[in-house]
Design a protein around this motif. Sequence first.
Motif, PDB file in Angstrom:
ATOM      1  N   ALA A  46       8.765 -32.454  42.555  1.00 41.77           N
ATOM      2  CA  ALA A  46       7.418 -32.746  43.031  1.00 41.77           C
ATOM      3  C   ALA A  46       7.418 -33.217  44.481  1.00 41.77           C
ATOM      4  CB  ALA A  46       6.789 -33.808  42.147  1.00 41.77           C
ATOM      5  N   HIS A  51       5.354 -36.035  46.448  1.00 42.76           N
ATOM      6  CA  HIS A  51       4.530 -37.184  46.094  1.00 42.76           C
ATOM      7  C   HIS A  51       4.492 -38.168  47.256  1.00 42.76           C
ATOM      8  CE1 HIS A  51       8.124 -39.712  45.515  1.00 42.76           C
ATOM      9  NE2 HIS A  51       8.631 -38.726  44.770  1.00 42.76           N
ATOM     10  N   TYR A  52       3.529 -39.050  47.215  1.00 39.76           N
ATOM     11  CA  TYR A  52       3.419 -40.075  48.252  1.00 39.76           C
ATOM     12  C   TYR A  52       4.595 -41.047  48.164  1.00 39.76           C
ATOM     13  CZ  TYR A  52      -1.467 -38.839  49.317  1.00 39.76           C
ATOM     14  OH  TYR A  52      -2.626 -38.189  49.702  1.00 39.76           O
ATOM     15  N   LEU A  91      -0.832 -46.166  44.877  1.00 42.42           N
ATOM     16  CA  LEU A  91      -1.617 -44.965  44.552  1.00 42.42           C
ATOM     17  C   LEU A  91      -3.110 -45.182  44.703  1.00 42.42           C
ATOM     18  CD1 LEU A  91       0.013 -43.374  41.351  1.00 42.42           C
ATOM     19  CD2 LEU A  91      -0.325 -42.273  43.579  1.00 42.42           C
ATOM     20  N   VAL A  95       4.554 -38.293  52.668  1.00 42.68           N
ATOM     21  CA  VAL A  95       4.738 -37.484  51.464  1.00 42.68           C
ATOM     22  C   VAL A  95       6.182 -36.994  51.476  1.00 42.68           C
ATOM     23  CG1 VAL A  95       4.107 -35.319  50.325  1.00 42.68           C
ATOM     24  CG2 VAL A  95       2.331 -36.808  51.243  1.00 42.68           C
ATOM     25  N   ASP A 100      10.811 -34.832  45.887  1.00 48.66           N
ATOM     26  CA  ASP A 100      11.716 -35.372  44.877  1.00 48.66           C
ATOM     27  C   ASP A 100      13.085 -34.708  45.010  1.00 48.66           C
ATOM     28  OD1 ASP A 100      11.495 -37.372  43.039  1.00 48.66           O
ATOM     29  OD2 ASP A 100      11.018 -36.076  41.354  1.00 48.66           O
ATOM     30  N   TRP A 158       6.997 -35.898  34.505  1.00 45.51           N
ATOM     31  CA  TRP A 158       6.293 -37.137  34.839  1.00 45.51           C
ATOM     32  C   TRP A 158       5.347 -37.482  33.687  1.00 45.51           C
ATOM     33  CZ3 TRP A 158       6.699 -39.681  39.767  1.00 45.51           C
ATOM     34  CH2 TRP A 158       7.569 -39.051  40.650  1.00 45.51           C
ATOM     35  N   ARG A 181       8.268 -41.386  36.427  1.00 45.54           N
ATOM     36  CA  ARG A 181       9.145 -40.229  36.630  1.00 45.54           C
ATOM     37  C   ARG A 181      10.260 -40.290  35.588  1.00 45.54           C
ATOM     38  NH1 ARG A 181      13.999 -38.791  38.813  1.00 45.54           N
ATOM     39  NH2 ARG A 181      14.076 -36.809  39.935  1.00 45.54           N
ATOM     40  N   MET A 209      -1.704 -37.737  42.565  1.00 43.36           N
ATOM     41  CA  MET A 209      -0.570 -38.406  41.927  1.00 43.36           C
ATOM     42  C   MET A 209       0.716 -37.631  42.179  1.00 43.36           C
ATOM     43  SD  MET A 209      -2.370 -39.688  38.408  1.00 43.36           S
ATOM     44  CE  MET A 209      -1.644 -41.319  38.384  1.00 43.36           C
ATOM     45  N   LEU A 210       0.614 -36.309  42.108  1.00 41.68           N
ATOM     46  CA  LEU A 210       1.743 -35.418  42.358  1.00 41.68           C
ATOM     47  C   LEU A 210       1.234 -34.123  42.970  1.00 41.68           C
ATOM     48  CD1 LEU A 210       3.612 -35.619  38.918  1.00 41.68           C
ATOM     49  CD2 LEU A 210       4.321 -36.762  41.033  1.00 41.68           C
ATOM     50  N   ASN A 216       2.668 -29.908  43.677  1.00 37.30           N
ATOM     51  CA  ASN A 216       3.699 -28.927  43.336  1.00 37.30           C
ATOM     52  C   ASN A 216       3.900 -27.987  44.517  1.00 37.30           C
ATOM     53  OD1 ASN A 216       5.506 -27.367  41.696  1.00 37.30           O
ATOM     54  ND2 ASN A 216       3.851 -25.877  41.417  1.00 37.30           N
TER      55      ASN A 216
END
Length: 415
Positions: A9, A11-12, A20, A78, A81, A87, A184, A410-411, A413
């Motif tokens: 992913a 993600h922030y 978040l 950002v 992963d 998740w 995660r 949140m995530l 792709n």
Amino acid sequence: MADISPLRALHYDLDRTGGLERVAAPPYDVIDPEQRERLLALSPYNVVAIDLPRADPGGDPYAQAAATLRAWRDGGVVVTDPEPALWALEQDYTGPDGARRTRRGVFARVRVEDYGRGRIRPHERTHPGPKEDRLRLTRATRANLSPIFSLYDGDAWSPLAPHLGRAPFGELTDDDGTTHRLWRVGDRDAIAAAQEALEPAELLIADGHHRYETARAYAQEVGGDGAHRHTLMCLVSLGDPGLTIFPTHRLLTDLDDARRIALREAIRRDWEIEEVGDEELEPPQDGRIRIGYLDAHHDRPLRLTLKDPAIASAALPGKPAAYRRLDTAVTEALLLQGALAMSEDDISHLRGLEYARSTADARHRIRSGDAQAGLFMGPAPVALVREVAAAGEVMPPKSTYFFPKVLTGMLFNPL
């Protein structure tokens, strides 16, 4: 069967964003300009900057979104992963009925396929097509920014649950009072067990039909194989005790005298009529086909109970028994298509028909003159939705209202 896998992913980095809460947002299609500005005031990194982009006059909002996401990635706001993971999402919420519940879902990467039984299907009849706006955004950002909410029959949560004893990756409480917690799970054995549980699953798209159509269009446009052949989904089990379904009511507009008479005669012919109070318009579940009815002319709340199940069978020939127990299907066949002669195209394009998610809103719109009458649905039992899906049927539009929404931000792709 659907092809479901863990994702690497985007993600922030929550240390950079302050959590978040400042950067997540509702789905783009429920955000008005004022709310967008409020969200950006919380943080310049709020996801609406890329999922609902704006550009200066003459500028390209999609290029702006791509440049913003690129700057966030270059600046470490950002991050990617390092390894694929699933998740786990918990949502503690109070539903429209006032009850407190917890719903659980799993974020995963799902291979984009044509609709087909045993793989991926819309759970309701819909004609969305890919949205040009979403397609242009996907081309520019080369990422799924917002998840698709899908249902499946099985239990992929239990293999992940033992790994959720630690503090979540992120947590926030939204304006509706829903608390969202995200973990995660990178453990290979847990991922393999969850994939095994999901392996036979058929996925029913509950929310995000436009996004799925856009993912299909993008995959076909790029061609070949690769990350672009997958999309981001949040998968919730039909057996999850926190999954509840709320109704969406039908509002009738543009009723001329002839259609009023036809509707009245159909109701008298096929339904038992009982006067009830305002708060009883949304009928309880008791196994019978029951709906509420209110029109602006008489302003008398009524409960309508189908006189005989054989009436539904005759109106829905060839449909399985589970489908004939849906109040939305029977209402569509007898009253919308039967009495009011609406075509499927009329229903799809809201000609003479609108929707309301709360009984109070529906009553207000009828009594204020926005609509001439309302047909009030009861909540579809999850077990019945399961039966309809197992029979290979697709429910009528707006048969279900799933709450809470799965947030954006949140995530992501990467494609």
